[in-house]
Design a protein around this motif. Structure first.
Motif, PDB file in Angstrom:
ATOM      1  N   SER A 141      -7.899 -59.932  68.770  1.00  0.00           N
ATOM      2  CA  SER A 141      -7.632 -59.108  67.591  1.00  0.00           C
ATOM      3  C   SER A 141      -6.697 -59.853  66.646  1.00  0.00           C
ATOM      4  O   SER A 141      -6.049 -60.845  67.025  1.00  0.00           O
ATOM      5  CB  SER A 141      -6.977 -57.782  68.019  1.00  0.00           C
ATOM      6  OG  SER A 141      -5.682 -58.029  68.575  1.00  0.00           O
ATOM      7  N   ASN A 178      -4.891 -57.361  59.723  1.00  0.00           N
ATOM      8  CA  ASN A 178      -5.223 -56.464  60.832  1.00  0.00           C
ATOM      9  C   ASN A 178      -6.033 -55.278  60.314  1.00  0.00           C
ATOM     10  O   ASN A 178      -5.528 -54.182  60.121  1.00  0.00           O
ATOM     11  CB  ASN A 178      -3.941 -55.977  61.516  1.00  0.00           C
ATOM     12  CG  ASN A 178      -4.216 -55.473  62.910  1.00  0.00           C
ATOM     13  OD1 ASN A 178      -5.338 -55.117  63.238  1.00  0.00           O
ATOM     14  ND2 ASN A 178      -3.190 -55.445  63.735  1.00  0.00           N
ATOM     15  N   ALA A 180      -8.532 -53.666  61.816  1.00  0.00           N
ATOM     16  CA  ALA A 180      -8.799 -52.616  62.808  1.00  0.00           C
ATOM     17  C   ALA A 180      -7.664 -51.621  62.880  1.00  0.00           C
ATOM     18  O   ALA A 180      -7.867 -50.421  63.039  1.00  0.00           O
ATOM     19  CB  ALA A 180      -9.026 -53.252  64.185  1.00  0.00           C
ATOM     20  N   GLU A 181      -6.419 -52.139  62.740  1.00  0.00           N
ATOM     21  CA  GLU A 181      -5.265 -51.251  62.832  1.00  0.00           C
ATOM     22  C   GLU A 181      -5.270 -50.231  61.696  1.00  0.00           C
ATOM     23  O   GLU A 181      -4.927 -49.075  61.879  1.00  0.00           O
ATOM     24  CB  GLU A 181      -3.983 -52.078  62.798  1.00  0.00           C
ATOM     25  CG  GLU A 181      -2.729 -51.251  62.971  1.00  0.00           C
ATOM     26  CD  GLU A 181      -1.490 -52.111  63.038  1.00  0.00           C
ATOM     27  OE1 GLU A 181      -0.556 -51.827  62.274  1.00  0.00           O
ATOM     28  OE2 GLU A 181      -1.459 -53.049  63.826  1.00  0.00           O
ATOM     29  N   ARG A 184      -7.780 -47.430  62.392  1.00  0.00           N
ATOM     30  CA  ARG A 184      -7.613 -46.555  63.547  1.00  0.00           C
ATOM     31  C   ARG A 184      -7.358 -45.124  63.095  1.00  0.00           C
ATOM     32  O   ARG A 184      -6.515 -44.860  62.248  1.00  0.00           O
ATOM     33  CB  ARG A 184      -6.452 -47.031  64.421  1.00  0.00           C
ATOM     34  CG  ARG A 184      -6.443 -46.334  65.783  1.00  0.00           C
ATOM     35  CD  ARG A 184      -5.310 -46.850  66.645  1.00  0.00           C
ATOM     36  NE  ARG A 184      -5.412 -48.259  66.926  1.00  0.00           N
ATOM     37  CZ  ARG A 184      -6.218 -48.786  67.830  1.00  0.00           C
ATOM     38  NH1 ARG A 184      -7.041 -48.001  68.521  1.00  0.00           N
ATOM     39  NH2 ARG A 184      -6.238 -50.074  68.046  1.00  0.00           N
ATOM     40  N   SER A 321      -6.607 -43.474  77.257  1.00  0.00           N
ATOM     41  CA  SER A 321      -7.888 -43.819  76.624  1.00  0.00           C
ATOM     42  C   SER A 321      -9.066 -43.395  77.485  1.00  0.00           C
ATOM     43  O   SER A 321     -10.114 -42.983  76.964  1.00  0.00           O
ATOM     44  CB  SER A 321      -7.945 -45.329  76.347  1.00  0.00           C
ATOM     45  OG  SER A 321      -6.921 -45.713  75.443  1.00  0.00           O
ATOM     46  N   GLU A 334     -16.000 -46.684  66.618  1.00  0.00           N
ATOM     47  CA  GLU A 334     -15.910 -47.908  67.408  1.00  0.00           C
ATOM     48  C   GLU A 334     -14.650 -47.849  68.270  1.00  0.00           C
ATOM     49  O   GLU A 334     -13.693 -47.146  67.943  1.00  0.00           O
ATOM     50  CB  GLU A 334     -15.851 -49.130  66.476  1.00  0.00           C
ATOM     51  CG  GLU A 334     -17.094 -49.335  65.633  1.00  0.00           C
ATOM     52  CD  GLU A 334     -18.310 -49.690  66.469  1.00  0.00           C
ATOM     53  OE1 GLU A 334     -18.125 -50.302  67.545  1.00  0.00           O
ATOM     54  OE2 GLU A 334     -19.431 -49.329  66.067  1.00  0.00           O
ATOM     55  N   GLU A 336     -12.156 -49.825  68.759  1.00  0.00           N
ATOM     56  CA  GLU A 336     -10.876 -50.195  68.138  1.00  0.00           C
ATOM     57  C   GLU A 336     -10.406 -49.167  67.108  1.00  0.00           C
ATOM     58  O   GLU A 336      -9.272 -49.232  66.623  1.00  0.00           O
ATOM     59  CB  GLU A 336     -10.970 -51.576  67.488  1.00  0.00           C
ATOM     60  CG  GLU A 336     -11.930 -51.692  66.311  1.00  0.00           C
ATOM     61  CD  GLU A 336     -13.334 -52.047  66.754  1.00  0.00           C
ATOM     62  OE1 GLU A 336     -14.153 -52.387  65.883  1.00  0.00           O
ATOM     63  OE2 GLU A 336     -13.612 -51.987  67.977  1.00  0.00           O
ATOM     64  N   GLN A 337     -11.282 -48.210  66.751  1.00  0.00           N
ATOM     65  CA  GLN A 337     -10.910 -47.190  65.780  1.00  0.00           C
ATOM     66  C   GLN A 337     -10.403 -45.905  66.431  1.00  0.00           C
ATOM     67  O   GLN A 337      -9.839 -45.052  65.763  1.00  0.00           O
ATOM     68  CB  GLN A 337     -12.117 -46.857  64.892  1.00  0.00           C
ATOM     69  CG  GLN A 337     -12.592 -48.017  64.026  1.00  0.00           C
ATOM     70  CD  GLN A 337     -13.847 -47.655  63.250  1.00  0.00           C
ATOM     71  OE1 GLN A 337     -14.819 -47.151  63.796  1.00  0.00           O
ATOM     72  NE2 GLN A 337     -13.815 -47.892  61.951  1.00  0.00           N
ATOM     73  N   THR A 340      -5.074 -44.246  70.176  1.00  0.00           N
ATOM     74  CA  THR A 340      -4.525 -44.608  71.476  1.00  0.00           C
ATOM     75  C   THR A 340      -3.279 -43.772  71.768  1.00  0.00           C
ATOM     76  O   THR A 340      -2.881 -42.928  70.960  1.00  0.00           O
ATOM     77  CB  THR A 340      -4.141 -46.094  71.484  1.00  0.00           C
ATOM     78  OG1 THR A 340      -3.107 -46.314  70.497  1.00  0.00           O
ATOM     79  CG2 THR A 340      -5.343 -46.968  71.142  1.00  0.00           C
TER      80      THR A 340
END
Length: 393
Positions: A141, A178, A180-181, A184, A321, A334, A336-337, A340
């Motif tokens: 990542s 980043n 993906a972050e 999220r 998770s 997805e 990574e989305q 957490t």
């Protein structure tokens, strides 16, 4: 006639013997005493060779003599790998990283030594940095990629300080964005409650602690039932002899921000809700940590824990998770989305903000209006106002 060596002692340095009964290696010292030097063969051999070299200079050829006879090796002729251990030792001495960060740096250092094994220090270029990251972290990542780049930058900075390099090629490598972050999804109250209802009791306790304290997985997993006094690297509760205005004590949190090395100390009043969470966690298992569980298997204890029943922060995240995915709440996203365990911290911040309470201090961010509390060991703690989050059923 010389008695032949035991099979177990073949190929061992002089004066080093392997004892089958105890499965340890023992080295005969120059005073005649025999000293155990552990069970690791490679380590024992290295120790014996170095001891013999210094204490018994007539035993075999000395490395120093070989170097002397072959001509002096210039520093610039050495590969960068040959400097890494020395540079890492300097970093650890100067920056005193946590055990977790120190272990991570040692793993990264091994990769650096492997990649730069035959590359002279002065010959390292931006291309080498690019190839190193692609070799070991090509599919990582953006967050991981940037951390590994930062470690290279740090190593090269120390190399420059030691006059081993003239410039830092890693500083010219751009960090990844980043994406993906930013994508999220936040954790809603409904999703939190659904996951909480399906979670095992120990995970429910962890989720509730994280929500009320606005802390992440690492701090949540480190909260102790009782501490004598607040100190560095420790999270735990100090209880008052008698409650005062509905407050039973203080939860001290030492939150360490690894990447920028800032450390924050937060003092959270223990009200009725926090007290009930902590009391409900007591299940007869002997463990000093509020978040605990008896492992299903007799696995090796995690390096991130100091008690057999303390929950590893990585296991805490995975368990959250797993429950999330078993419920199928975010199957349309997805991996990574999907939110957490860390998103509980963001949910707490939103709830405190909605209550009219600035969440910055609890999040261990700078807050100029917060109260500073000084304890006897002179660490500065940020005392936050008492507040409790109550979610509608």
């Amino acid at each position: 006639m010389v008695r032949p060596k035991n099979k177990a002692n073949k190929n061992l340095p002089a004066y080093l013997r392997y004892e089958v009964n105890t499965r340890t290696y023992r080295l005969t010292l120059i005073n005649g005493k025999r000293k155990s030097i552990g069970k690791n063969k490679d380590q024992a051999i290295q120790i014996a060779i170095e001891y013999n070299r210094i204490a018994r200079p007539t035993t075999g050829l000395m490395v120093d003599d070989l170097i002397k006879h072959s001509g002096e090796i210039k520093v610039e002729q050495l590969s960068f790998a040959q400097h890494v251990d020395q540079l890492l030792e300097l970093i650890i001495t100067e920056e005193s990283p946590s055990k977790q960060l120190r272990d991570t740096m040692m793993n990264d250092a091994n990769r650096v030594k492997e990649f730069f094994n035959d590359i002279a220090t002065q010959d390292i270029t931006l291309k080498h940095v690019h190839d190193y990251l692609n070799c070991y972290h090509g599919n990582s990542s953006a967050n991981v990629h940037n951390r590994k780049l930062s470690f290279l930058q740090k190593l090269f900075n120390y190399a420059i300080d030691q006059s081993l390099m003239l410039e830092n090629p890693a500083k010219r490598k751009m960090k990844k964005r980043n994406k993906a972050e930013k994508q999220r999804q936040r954790l809603s109250v409904d999703a939190y409650q659904a996951i909480h209802a399906a979670a095992p009791p120990w995970l429910q306790i962890a989720m509730e602690l994280a929500l009320q304290s606005a802390q992440g997985r690492l701090e949540t997993s480190r909260i102790k039932y009782r501490i004598n006094k607040p100190k560095e690297g420790q999270c735990g509760c100090q209880w008052w002899p008698e409650p005062i205005d509905g407050i039973y004590g203080t939860l001290f949190i030492h939150r360490q921000k690894v990447e920028d090395k800032e450390a924050s100390h937060v003092a959270i009043p223990i009200g009725q809700v926090l007290k009930e969470i902590i009391e409900r966690s007591r299940d007869g298992v002997v463990c000093p940590y509020v978040v605990h569980r008896v492992p299903d298997r007799n696995n090796e204890q995690s390096s991130l824990t100091d008690h057999r029943f303390q929950v590893d922060p990585n296991y805490l995240s995975r368990s959250f998770s797993d429950v999330r995915d078993e419920l199928g709440l975010f199957d349309h996203l997805e991996m990574e989305q999907r939110p957490t365990f860390h998103e509980i911290r963001a949910l707490a911040a939103r709830k405190f903000f909605d209550m009219g309470i600035d969440p910055q201090a609890r999040l261990a961010h700078t807050d100029s209006q917060s109260t500073k509390l000084y304890v006897e060991n002179h660490l500065e703690w940020t005392e936050v106002p008492h507040a409790e989050i109550k979610l509608a059923n």
